[in-house]
Scaffold this motif. Structure first.
Motif: not given
Length: 291
Positions: A280-287, A57-59
């Motif tokens: 979570l995808a947006r958070e990974l990009v934000d981090r 789901n993250l992919a």
């Protein structure tokens, strides 16, 4: 009178499950080019913590935001492949690439029905890899050599590791830039984290100095139970900012979507679990963990 740029004392701060102010995270900007990829290993030696569910789901969520994603099924059970509706027999798999590093990895890459998401599948043959590779020179580096040939074609590579800390997992950690640890909100799930962190530190020290712990993802969270809330509090208390603000709740929609062979963002796009993985995808990009 309060200035416009100052928060009003009457404004209520909404706290997320981790006890931090809830943020939505902005929609990632469109990329004008793709690659080289950042490689992230999804790792936890305990089974049943949502590792494969998160990989799928993250992919798909990262692909939804225009990222080119390659998922690596690195578990002999082949659950990642099955969860994306990809057949695993009579086709080249990651096992074939591990045994013959001169082989072109593109021979084993399969396009999924999710636009922007490809996969290198696995099947039960992979269970023999540790036996076959034990006498190989630099056996911990084999996956890294395989991925080196395709890393420029993608923005992110997600490796779904098997639930163990054996040679395959060490290969994944050696090839990766970052580690994402799905962690079930259950007491016994906490017990193995120290051993996993110790393994990551050993790989950092001996094989891959650039490896980073991207974060711990709380999964199977049930806000109705005191136990779930207490375990999540303990995780945040121990790992602080390394715990993602996004928390994945427990729901029957995950097995339902897996049986259908599609990510939850397609199976039930409005469901809170689907929205959590997009967050979570947006958070990974934000981090900065993903471009």
């Amino acid at each position: 009178m309060a200035k416009n740029n100052q928060p009003n004392a009457d404004d209520k701060v909404i706290l997320g499950p981790t006890g931090r102010p809830y943020r939505g995270f902005p929609t990632p900007p469109t990329l004008d080019r793709h690659g080289p990829a950042r490689i992230i290993a999804l790792c936890n030696q305990k089974g049943g913590v949502g590792k494969t569910t998160t990989s799928i789901n993250l992919a798909a969520s990262l692909a939804e935001y225009g990222r080119k994603v390659l998922a690596i099924d690195f578990d002999p059970q082949g659950a990642l492949s099955a969860g994306l509706g990809v057949p695993t027999h009579d086709i080249p798999t990651i096992y074939d690439l591990m045994l013959d590093t001169k082989r072109d990895p593109k021979d084993a890459i399969v396009e999924t029905h999710v636009e922007g998401l490809d996969i290198i599948p696995a099947n039960i043959d992979l269970s023999a890899a540790e036996v076959h590779l034990v006498n190989e020179v630099a056996r911990e580096m084999i996956l890294a050599r395989v991925l080196r040939k395709v890393v420029n074609d993608y923005d992110v590579v997600l490796i779904d590791c098997q639930p163990s800390l054996g040679l395959l997992t060490v290969n994944a950690l050696t090839a990766a830039h970052g580690v994402l640890v799905p962690l079930e909100c259950e007491f016994f799930a906490l017990r193995g984290v120290a051993l996993l962190i110790e393994t990551i530190e050993k790989v950092q020290d001996r094989l891959n100095p650039s490896l980073e712990l991207d974060g711990l993802l709380a999964t199977m969270y049930d806000s109705r139970t005191l136990h779930s809330r207490e375990v999540l509090d303990r995780i945040v208390e121990t790992f602080d900012d390394k715990v993602f603000e996004t928390v994945i709740g427990r729901t029957v929609k995950f097995p339902d979507s897996s049986v259908s062979g599609v990510p939850i963002i397609e199976y039930a796009p409005q469901h809170p679990a689907a929205q959590a993985y997009l967050r979570l995808a947006r958070e990974l990009v934000d981090r900065g963990a993903v471009a």
